[in-house]
Design a protein around this motif. Structure first.
Motif, PDB file in Angstrom:
ATOM      1  N   GLU A  15      20.248  -6.864  18.316  1.00 50.36           N
ATOM      2  CA  GLU A  15      19.597  -6.663  16.957  1.00 50.36           C
ATOM      3  C   GLU A  15      19.571  -5.279  16.178  1.00 50.36           C
ATOM      4  OE1 GLU A  15      15.367  -8.018  17.336  1.00 50.36           O
ATOM      5  OE2 GLU A  15      16.148 -10.077  17.788  1.00 50.36           O
ATOM      6  N   TYR A  16      19.430  -5.421  15.133  1.00 47.25           N
ATOM      7  CA  TYR A  16      19.768  -4.287  14.347  1.00 47.25           C
ATOM      8  C   TYR A  16      18.573  -3.932  13.155  1.00 47.25           C
ATOM      9  CZ  TYR A  16      22.177  -0.785  11.346  1.00 47.25           C
ATOM     10  OH  TYR A  16      22.479   0.344  10.320  1.00 47.25           O
ATOM     11  N   ILE A  17      18.156  -2.805  12.952  1.00 48.76           N
ATOM     12  CA  ILE A  17      17.197  -2.727  11.897  1.00 48.76           C
ATOM     13  C   ILE A  17      17.361  -1.339  11.130  1.00 48.76           C
ATOM     14  CG2 ILE A  17      15.290  -1.658  12.925  1.00 48.76           C
ATOM     15  CD1 ILE A  17      13.196  -3.540  11.611  1.00 48.76           C
ATOM     16  N   ARG A  18      17.002  -1.120  10.054  1.00 54.42           N
ATOM     17  CA  ARG A  18      17.301   0.046   9.085  1.00 54.42           C
ATOM     18  C   ARG A  18      15.507   0.481   8.533  1.00 54.42           C
ATOM     19  NH1 ARG A  18      20.318  -1.851   5.263  1.00 54.42           N
ATOM     20  NH2 ARG A  18      22.433  -0.963   6.381  1.00 54.42           N
ATOM     21  N   LEU A  19      15.404   1.419   8.668  1.00 56.33           N
ATOM     22  CA  LEU A  19      14.132   2.095   8.334  1.00 56.33           C
ATOM     23  C   LEU A  19      14.358   3.279   7.194  1.00 56.33           C
ATOM     24  CD1 LEU A  19      12.268   2.735  11.684  1.00 56.33           C
ATOM     25  CD2 LEU A  19      12.295   0.535  10.305  1.00 56.33           C
ATOM     26  N   ALA A  20      13.211   3.078   6.319  1.00 55.90           N
ATOM     27  CA  ALA A  20      13.606   4.301   5.214  1.00 55.90           C
ATOM     28  C   ALA A  20      12.310   4.862   4.766  1.00 55.90           C
ATOM     29  CB  ALA A  20      14.074   3.778   4.001  1.00 55.90           C
ATOM     30  N   SER A  21      12.238   6.013   4.724  1.00 56.83           N
ATOM     31  CA  SER A  21      11.179   6.977   4.701  1.00 56.83           C
ATOM     32  C   SER A  21      11.366   7.907   3.427  1.00 56.83           C
ATOM     33  CB  SER A  21      10.407   7.457   5.759  1.00 56.83           C
ATOM     34  OG  SER A  21       9.891   6.650   6.489  1.00 56.83           O
ATOM     35  N   ASN A  22      10.538   7.960   2.447  1.00 61.40           N
ATOM     36  CA  ASN A  22      10.582   8.842   1.458  1.00 61.40           C
ATOM     37  C   ASN A  22       9.940  10.367   1.803  1.00 61.40           C
ATOM     38  OD1 ASN A  22      11.934   6.914  -0.194  1.00 61.40           O
ATOM     39  ND2 ASN A  22       9.869   6.233  -1.016  1.00 61.40           N
ATOM     40  N   CYS A  23      10.673  11.334   1.256  1.00 60.94           N
ATOM     41  CA  CYS A  23      10.360  12.714   1.533  1.00 60.94           C
ATOM     42  C   CYS A  23       9.001  12.750   0.287  1.00 60.94           C
ATOM     43  CB  CYS A  23      11.407  13.603   1.303  1.00 60.94           C
ATOM     44  SG  CYS A  23      12.477  13.642   2.617  1.00 60.94           S
ATOM     45  N   GLU A  24       8.177  13.499   0.838  1.00 62.88           N
ATOM     46  CA  GLU A  24       6.965  13.686  -0.151  1.00 62.88           C
ATOM     47  C   GLU A  24       7.079  14.858  -1.075  1.00 62.88           C
ATOM     48  OE1 GLU A  24       3.379  13.945   2.257  1.00 62.88           O
ATOM     49  OE2 GLU A  24       3.386  11.633   2.459  1.00 62.88           O
ATOM     50  N   PRO A  60      18.213  -6.361   8.193  1.00 70.14           N
ATOM     51  CA  PRO A  60      16.761  -6.245   7.977  1.00 70.14           C
ATOM     52  C   PRO A  60      16.515  -4.619   7.733  1.00 70.14           C
ATOM     53  CG  PRO A  60      16.986  -7.693  10.099  1.00 70.14           C
ATOM     54  CD  PRO A  60      18.387  -7.241   9.509  1.00 70.14           C
ATOM     55  N   ALA A  61      15.650  -4.590   6.662  1.00 67.05           N
ATOM     56  CA  ALA A  61      15.251  -3.238   6.267  1.00 67.05           C
ATOM     57  C   ALA A  61      13.862  -3.128   5.989  1.00 67.05           C
ATOM     58  CB  ALA A  61      16.174  -2.822   5.193  1.00 67.05           C
ATOM     59  N   VAL A  62      13.107  -1.879   6.230  1.00 68.68           N
ATOM     60  CA  VAL A  62      11.759  -1.711   5.801  1.00 68.68           C
ATOM     61  C   VAL A  62      11.436  -0.257   5.354  1.00 68.68           C
ATOM     62  CG1 VAL A  62       9.431  -2.010   6.772  1.00 68.68           C
ATOM     63  CG2 VAL A  62      11.461  -3.014   8.067  1.00 68.68           C
ATOM     64  N   ASN A  63      10.612  -0.235   4.301  1.00 70.92           N
ATOM     65  CA  ASN A  63      10.255   0.973   3.939  1.00 70.92           C
ATOM     66  C   ASN A  63       8.955   1.438   4.822  1.00 70.92           C
ATOM     67  OD1 ASN A  63      12.275   1.236   1.438  1.00 70.92           O
ATOM     68  ND2 ASN A  63      10.905  -0.450   0.633  1.00 70.92           N
ATOM     69  N   ILE A  64       9.023   2.695   5.188  1.00 69.21           N
ATOM     70  CA  ILE A  64       8.107   3.182   6.033  1.00 69.21           C
ATOM     71  C   ILE A  64       7.333   4.331   5.610  1.00 69.21           C
ATOM     72  CG2 ILE A  64       7.367   4.116   8.419  1.00 69.21           C
ATOM     73  CD1 ILE A  64       8.446   1.076   8.396  1.00 69.21           C
ATOM     74  N   PRO A  65       6.210   4.409   5.266  1.00 71.46           N
ATOM     75  CA  PRO A  65       5.429   5.729   4.803  1.00 71.46           C
ATOM     76  C   PRO A  65       5.597   6.717   5.923  1.00 71.46           C
ATOM     77  CG  PRO A  65       3.993   3.853   4.576  1.00 71.46           C
ATOM     78  CD  PRO A  65       4.984   3.444   5.587  1.00 71.46           C
TER      79      PRO A  65
END
Length: 206
Positions: free
Chosen positions: A79-88, A25-30
């Motif tokens: 459980e495992y999760i991946r988060l991703a956040s873009n640099c502005e 599972p993976a989520v894009n996070i602001p």
């Protein structure tokens, strides 16, 4: 990958979106929600282990150019999760440090800063961890050549002893592979061809 946890995060945190993934599972996070999401995962969802902090450089032409990647695990729920956040900012990329939530983030973030040049706001000791302090480049950025850049070594005695300014990148000619036949003792992984670099193009296989 569909996940009840991903659905819960996207409902709870406005702006979070599911991230395409073929494994976990993976989520894009602001970026402004990153600390809140990680703290919630730690305190409310038992994600008690920060496994890795890294980043992606999409290329000099991409915007956003850099994405911070975070891997968290729950040692009790498995459980495992991946988060991703873009640099502005594509030129001076920055992300908030997770070191106050997970002390293990300290050296993970130092490594990512060293290799990709992403600064971690609030980090208690953001020094290079692999390259020397005055090294002017970030070796995992897309524009960094595989064979390295001719750079003065940090100390005169080191330069004198090695007789070199730069050591070729060890992955030159990779990827590494191990022979699939013969005795196991003879199957040491090695690069398929180490004879090419930026100055000498890779030989054609045709």
């Amino acid at each position: 990958m569909e996940s009840a946890l991903v659905e819960e995060i996207t409902k709870k945190f406005d702006g979070a979106t599911p991230r395409e993934s073929i494994d976990h599972p993976a989520v894009n996070i602001p970026v402004d929600l990153l600390l809140s999401v990680v703290e919630w995962l730690r305190d409310e969802k038992s994600f008690d282990l920060l496994m890795d902090v890294t980043a992606i450089d999409w290329s000099e032409d991409a915007s956003p150019r850099f994405t911070g990647i975070y891997h968290l695990a729950s040692t009790t729920k498995h459980e495992y999760i991946r988060l991703a956040s873009n640099c502005e900012d594509d030129v001076e990329p920055e992300l908030p440090t997770l070191s106050k939530l997970f002390p293990a983030a300290n050296w993970h973030e130092r490594e990512t800063y060293d290799m990709l040049g992403i600064r971690y706001k609030g980090h208690p000791d953001l020094r290079r961890i692999l390259m020397w302090d005055d090294y002017p480049y970030h070796p995992l950025r897309k524009e960094f050549p595989l064979a390295g850049i001719d750079t003065d070594l940090p100390a005169a005695d080191v330069a004198e002893a090695t007789g070199a300014k730069v050591i070729p990148a060890p992955m030159m000619g990779g990827p590494f592979h191990a022979p699939q036949t013969g005795a196991m003792s003879k199957r040491e992984p090695r690069a398929a061809d180490q004879s090419w670099n930026e100055a000498k193009p890779k030989p054609s296989t045709n």
